[in-house]
Design a protein around this motif. Structure first.
Motif, PDB file in Angstrom:
ATOM      1  N   VAL A 194      54.358  41.079  42.691  1.00 36.56           N
ATOM      2  CA  VAL A 194      53.032  40.544  42.408  1.00 36.56           C
ATOM      3  C   VAL A 194      52.464  40.024  43.719  1.00 36.56           C
ATOM      4  CG1 VAL A 194      51.739  38.845  41.112  1.00 36.56           C
ATOM      5  CG2 VAL A 194      53.744  39.914  40.096  1.00 36.56           C
ATOM      6  N   THR A 209      49.227  38.303  45.535  1.00 30.60           N
ATOM      7  CA  THR A 209      48.002  37.569  45.261  1.00 30.60           C
ATOM      8  C   THR A 209      47.296  37.255  46.560  1.00 30.60           C
ATOM      9  OG1 THR A 209      49.192  35.486  45.261  1.00 30.60           O
ATOM     10  CG2 THR A 209      48.874  36.540  43.147  1.00 30.60           C
ATOM     11  N   TYR A 232      51.166  27.474  43.125  1.00 27.35           N
ATOM     12  CA  TYR A 232      50.783  28.721  42.479  1.00 27.35           C
ATOM     13  C   TYR A 232      51.899  29.189  41.557  1.00 27.35           C
ATOM     14  CZ  TYR A 232      53.827  31.386  45.585  1.00 27.35           C
ATOM     15  OH  TYR A 232      54.913  31.888  46.236  1.00 27.35           O
ATOM     16  N   ASN A 291      53.265  32.907  39.840  1.00 29.81           N
ATOM     17  CA  ASN A 291      53.122  34.357  39.740  1.00 29.81           C
ATOM     18  C   ASN A 291      53.019  34.750  38.277  1.00 29.81           C
ATOM     19  OD1 ASN A 291      53.190  35.146  42.448  1.00 29.81           O
ATOM     20  ND2 ASN A 291      55.405  35.058  42.507  1.00 29.81           N
ATOM     21  N   PRO A 292      52.246  35.773  37.982  1.00 25.04           N
ATOM     22  CA  PRO A 292      52.154  36.211  36.589  1.00 25.04           C
ATOM     23  C   PRO A 292      53.451  36.867  36.132  1.00 25.04           C
ATOM     24  CG  PRO A 292      50.878  37.655  38.009  1.00 25.04           C
ATOM     25  CD  PRO A 292      51.387  36.546  38.871  1.00 25.04           C
ATOM     26  N   TRP A 299      46.523  46.371  38.460  1.00 27.05           N
ATOM     27  CA  TRP A 299      45.948  45.256  39.209  1.00 27.05           C
ATOM     28  C   TRP A 299      44.830  44.610  38.396  1.00 27.05           C
ATOM     29  CZ3 TRP A 299      40.795  46.000  39.992  1.00 27.05           C
ATOM     30  CH2 TRP A 299      40.334  47.324  39.999  1.00 27.05           C
ATOM     31  N   SER A 335      47.517  37.611  34.225  1.00 26.04           N
ATOM     32  CA  SER A 335      46.888  37.153  35.465  1.00 26.04           C
ATOM     33  C   SER A 335      46.123  35.851  35.254  1.00 26.04           C
ATOM     34  CB  SER A 335      45.946  38.231  36.006  1.00 26.04           C
ATOM     35  OG  SER A 335      46.663  39.411  36.299  1.00 26.04           O
ATOM     36  N   ASN A 381      40.563  36.452  43.350  1.00 31.01           N
ATOM     37  CA  ASN A 381      41.988  36.676  43.573  1.00 31.01           C
ATOM     38  C   ASN A 381      42.366  38.023  42.973  1.00 31.01           C
ATOM     39  OD1 ASN A 381      44.533  35.243  44.523  1.00 31.01           O
ATOM     40  ND2 ASN A 381      45.127  36.201  42.613  1.00 31.01           N
ATOM     41  N   PHE A 417      45.456  40.205  41.714  1.00 29.59           N
ATOM     42  CA  PHE A 417      46.857  40.266  41.309  1.00 29.59           C
ATOM     43  C   PHE A 417      47.239  41.739  41.214  1.00 29.59           C
ATOM     44  CE2 PHE A 417      45.635  36.128  39.624  1.00 29.59           C
ATOM     45  CZ  PHE A 417      46.758  35.339  39.867  1.00 29.59           C
ATOM     46  N   THR A 418      48.297  42.141  41.892  1.00 28.11           N
ATOM     47  CA  THR A 418      48.766  43.521  41.792  1.00 28.11           C
ATOM     48  C   THR A 418      50.150  43.534  41.152  1.00 28.11           C
ATOM     49  OG1 THR A 418      49.682  43.504  44.030  1.00 28.11           O
ATOM     50  CG2 THR A 418      47.449  44.351  43.761  1.00 28.11           C
TER      51      THR A 418
END
Length: 131
Positions: free
Chosen positions: A18, A20, A44, A46-47, A67, A98, A124, A126-127
């Protein structure tokens, strides 16, 4: 069976990445007072990779790539608010994870005249990517 469970867990841990990137709104024109410094990301989260993005077969686990681009504001307390999905691919798969992750973030907002200032128009990306 035990081997498949261990392989699945190792694949899940090492295969998903992930990334960001917080992007502040464009700088105001010189006629508008500039607040400094930019907001600082203090915390932060992470998802989590959604279950719907995981396909299990008898011999492997396949993770869907994707994403999500989010737009949001930061209030005076440093919390992201007014979170909106700008775009996502594939649609409907990673948005919830996300948003949930972004809600766990915390910023140190910029100060102006000794007061915390809200920020607007942050983005932002998110991938979700197999490694």
């Amino acid at each position: 069976m035990k081997y498949l469970l261990v392989a699945f867990l190792l694949t899940l841990i090492t295969a998903c990445s992930v990334t960001t990137i917080a992007r502040p709104a464009p700088r105001p024109s010189p006629s508008v007072p500039v607040m400094t410094p930019e907001p600082t990301l203090l915390k932060y989260k992470n998802p989590e990779f959604p279950d719907a993005a995981i396909t299990k077969t008898s011999s492997s686990v396949i993770l869907q790539n994707g994403w999500v681009l989010l737009q949001y504001n930061v209030d005076e307390s440093g919390k992201p608010v007014d979170i909106k999905v700008v775009d996502a691919s594939p649609k409907g798969l990673f948005e919830e994870a996300s948003i949930e992750a972004l809600q766990g973030w915390e910023y140190q907002p910029p100060m102006k005249d000794g007061r915390r200032q809200p920020m607007s128009g942050l983005h932002n990306l998110f991938t979700f990517k197999m490694m």
